[in-house]
Design a protein around this motif. Sequence first.
Motif, PDB file in Angstrom:
ATOM      1  N   SER A   2      11.925  11.521  -0.145  1.00  0.00           N
ATOM      2  CA  SER A   2      12.683  12.580   0.513  1.00  0.00           C
ATOM      3  C   SER A   2      13.573  12.010   1.615  1.00  0.00           C
ATOM      4  CB  SER A   2      11.722  13.625   1.097  1.00  0.00           C
ATOM      5  OG  SER A   2      12.425  14.605   1.833  1.00  0.00           O
ATOM      6  N   LYS A  56      17.711  12.136   1.680  1.00  0.00           N
ATOM      7  CA  LYS A  56      18.441  12.768   2.779  1.00  0.00           C
ATOM      8  C   LYS A  56      19.471  11.819   3.379  1.00  0.00           C
ATOM      9  CE  LYS A  56      15.151  16.266   4.408  1.00  0.00           C
ATOM     10  NZ  LYS A  56      16.126  17.365   4.538  1.00  0.00           N
ATOM     11  N   THR A  76      17.107  16.653  10.692  1.00  0.00           N
ATOM     12  CA  THR A  76      17.506  15.744   9.624  1.00  0.00           C
ATOM     13  C   THR A  76      18.618  16.362   8.781  1.00  0.00           C
ATOM     14  OG1 THR A  76      15.777  16.638   8.161  1.00  0.00           O
ATOM     15  CG2 THR A  76      15.201  14.722   9.508  1.00  0.00           C
ATOM     16  N   ASP A 125      20.089  23.105  -1.641  1.00  0.00           N
ATOM     17  CA  ASP A 125      19.173  22.130  -1.033  1.00  0.00           C
ATOM     18  C   ASP A 125      17.742  22.393  -1.488  1.00  0.00           C
ATOM     19  OD1 ASP A 125      21.349  21.196   0.425  1.00  0.00           O
ATOM     20  OD2 ASP A 125      20.857  22.394   2.194  1.00  0.00           O
TER      21      ASP A 125
END
Length: 243
Positions: free
Chosen positions: A135, A139, A158, A218
């Motif tokens: 993850s 990102k 983030t 997302d």
Amino acid sequence: MTRSQKKLPVARRRFATTASAAHWVLRNVELSSLAFLALVIAAVWGFAELADEVVEGATNSLDRDILLFLRSSTNSAVPLGPPWLQEMARDVTALGGVAILTLATAATAGFFMMRQHYGSMVYLLATVGGGIVASSIAKGLFDRPRPDLVPHGSIVTTASFPSGHSMMAAVAYLTLGVLIANALADRRLKAYVLCLAITVTLLVGVSRVYLGVHWPSDVLAGWLAGTGWAALCLLGARAMSVM
């Protein structure tokens, strides 16, 4: 006919029954492994296609429409529903947070360690830990900005794509669901546990959009990535005879 001769047909029937049961188990294990492999392929393909659309900006209009649909028509800063619904959304979204998932994973790993089920413990820790790393890498790779149409209902620091809460909820809860389901004999209980894991995963993702901290794409990407990673780790565990 001697006593040993009378016992022979019974022994043959027992052997045939045992062999038939073993064949049924092997066949179902192979079918389930193929199903998980298909799930991995579908999740990877879906994530790649969605990521391509996001990079090209093709999802921007739909993302905007869905995000605003969950807002008051007179004031986009206010989510739909009463204040208690917003508080519930924050409670639900915490189920995909690092603190809750770390606690749940550590507690479950400790349980397996005390039961001396070391394979399940390692499988759980590797799956969740690897999901966190994947993850973070994703990102950083896409570095998509957070939605700026509405105020954020939760603190975020983030990048936006993919949703870390959605991905890690899928990884952790689906993995825990599979581990618990494997320990149950009743198919109805297995289905109940897996449905519960899926429901929690979906609710976490929806809460992220409702709170305005993620675009819908997302969240969808997080679900796809998390499901694919969880299924891939399960296949790896089965190949190593851990599961």
